[in-house]
Design an enzyme around this catalytic site. Structure first.
Site, PDB file in Angstrom:
ATOM      1  CG  ASP A  95      -7.796   4.047  -3.084  1.00  0.00           C
ATOM      2  OD1 ASP A  95      -6.877   3.796  -3.742  1.00  0.00           O
ATOM      3  OD2 ASP A  95      -8.015   2.916  -2.008  1.00  0.00           O
ATOM      4  CB  ALA A  96      -8.727   6.691  -8.903  1.00  0.00           C
ATOM      5  CE  LYS A  97      -4.456   1.374  -4.120  1.00  0.00           C
ATOM      6  NZ  LYS A  97      -6.033   1.455  -3.802  1.00  0.00           N
ATOM      7  NE  ARG A  98      -8.195   6.061 -13.140  1.00  0.00           N
ATOM      8  CZ  ARG A  98      -9.103   5.335 -12.606  1.00  0.00           C
ATOM      9  NH1 ARG A  98      -8.641   4.417 -11.903  1.00  0.00           N
ATOM     10  NH2 ARG A  98     -10.167   5.514 -13.080  1.00  0.00           N
TER      11      ARG A  98
END
Length: 279
Positions: A95-98
């Site tokens: 879960d890094a939402k890059r």
């Protein structure tokens, strides 16, 4: 040939139950577990969750921000957690939402989706709000490596509506456009596409949206945000069989005992399986 993420996820959901558990070691949760807000506490927390759950749940979802705040030592803990979780049989969704453009997006993708990268994960959360086409480097590498993406579409935070519900010149909302792109990505993929959407379980009836993207639907909001497994049929309708509910505090608050963590996750997975089976 590398098996696709969608195929691996479908099997994991069928065998272990459709549940994703977030690993969110924020300061207040560390304190609740009697741990210091430092790298040692982070490591103890992460190892406990992985050892308790990685052999039992379909997906573990570490939130990279809570590791990055400790700098390189925190990232080292994250690398270990990802590796050990995958070795124990769980799929790992980072879960890094890059979200960026060009070579920068490609570099983000290589950090998490290149098989020899220290943080290689089965899938990655990404943001499409620099234009869906900006995700192409991540989508290309995901296909090549047998990984997946979960694209923010209809998120559970109230602020998301001002962007996601905005109407384009063609009359479609931004969220509907994202969902349509994902349907195109997943076309012809069986038993499940590898390109998922993030759709909040707290959003109520989404009948005005076509959630038939062919890929998984990651559904945050179960537990602390107020949604329950019983809410899922009303939100997702005919797409219910592809829903992967995501819970963090609702399971993690039962720690630090490994047996209690595992019991909470297994009960929730059973509830979801019952709801999906009854629909």
């Amino acid at each position: 040939m590398t098996e696709s993420f969608g195929a691996r996820l479908r099997r994991a959901m069928d065998e272990r139950g459709p549940l994703c558990v977030g690993i969110d070691p924020h300061a207040s949760l560390l304190a609740d577990w009697g741990l210091a807000d430092d790298v040692a506490g982070l490591e103890r927390f992460s190892r406990t969750v992985v050892e308790a759950l990685a052999g039992h749940v379909a997906v573990l979802k570490p939130q990279s921000a809570f590791y990055e705040r400790f700098g390189s030592r925190g990232v080292a803990v994250l690398e270990t957690s990802v590796r050990e979780a995958r070795e124990a049989g769980a799929l790992v969704l980072m879960d890094a939402k890059r979200g960026d453009i060009g070579s920068t997006m490609a570099a983000y993708a290589e950090s998490f989706l290149r098989p020899d990268a220290p943080l290689f994960s089965d899938a990655l959360t990404v943001s499409p709000y620099l234009g869906y086409g900006s995700l192409k480097p991540a989508a290309d590498l995901a296909r090549e490596s047998g990984a997946g993406l979960f694209v923010l579409a209809l998120t559970s935070n109230p602020e998301g509506a001002e962007v996601q519900h905005a109407v384009r010149a063609d009359g479609r909302t931004v969220a509907a456009t994202v969902l349509a792109h994902l349907a195109a990505e997943n076309a012809g993929q069986e038993p499940l596409g590898s390109f998922g959407a993030v759709v909040g379980a707290t959003l109520g009836d989404l009948g005005s949206y076509d959630l038939d993207t062919g890929g998984p639907l990651l559904a945050p909001g179960i537990g602390a945000q107020g949604a329950t497994p019983a809410d899922l049929p009303r939100v997702f309708g005919s797409a219910l069989g592809r829903v992967l509910p995501s819970v963090s505090r609702g399971v993690l608050r039962h720690g630090p005992g490994p047996a209690a963590l595992r019991g909470a996750a297994e009960r929730l997975a059973s509830e979801v399986r019952t709801v999906v089976g009854d629909a």
